[in-house]
Motif scaffolding. Structure first.
Motif: not given
Length: 141
Positions: A44-46, A57-59, A63-67, A72-75
């Motif tokens: 869900n974009g989190r 932190r929960l981030c 929307g500009k970056m979404h899709k 991914s994990s490690g970035d």
């Protein structure tokens, strides 16, 4: 038959490259921002990010970056810290993350995965992945 009023379907959208070949300017953190590394994606974009200051932190992926920018994990990312929600502002490419570490923005103990899960194994170390039973142990089971 109806007229085609659009400019194409999903394949047209898929073919767009947002200047991936260009080298962009390295962006450093400012007030209200922090560097972090993605620990896991929550959907869900989190995502959950471990920041340089030692806080997890929960981030929210903005929307500009979404899709458009796949995280991914490690970035290594730049987070915008706000009172009500922390946003992922920018994803650093692996070479940009190495430059940040070289400039001293990231601490020396900060581990850069660079998007690849590498298992570090020594040749001399015994394999501890399995348990070996004796015949008498099997009889007791």
């Amino acid at each position: 038959m109806p007229k085609n009023k659009g400019k194409g379907g999903k394949n047209r959208k898929r073919g767009k490259n947002e200047a991936d070949d260009e080298r962009r300017e390295l962006i450093f953190k400012e007030d209200g921002q922090e560097y972090g590394q993605i620990q896991r994606m929550l959907g869900n974009g989190r995502c959950e990010a471990a920041c340089i200051d030692g806080v997890t932190r929960l981030c929210h992926i903005r929307g500009k970056m979404h899709k458009k920018v796949w995280i991914s994990s490690g970035d290594v990312v730049l987070l915008g810290l706000r009172d009500f929600q922390d946003d992922v502002i920018l994803k650093y490419m692996p070479d940009e993350a190495r430059l940040l570490k070289a400039y001293g923005e990231l601490p020396e103990n900060f581990r850069l995965n660079e998007g690849v899960n590498v298992l570090e194994e020594e040749d001399d170390a015994p394999d501890d992945d399995y348990v070996e039973f004796e015949d008498e142990d099997i009889d007791r089971i």
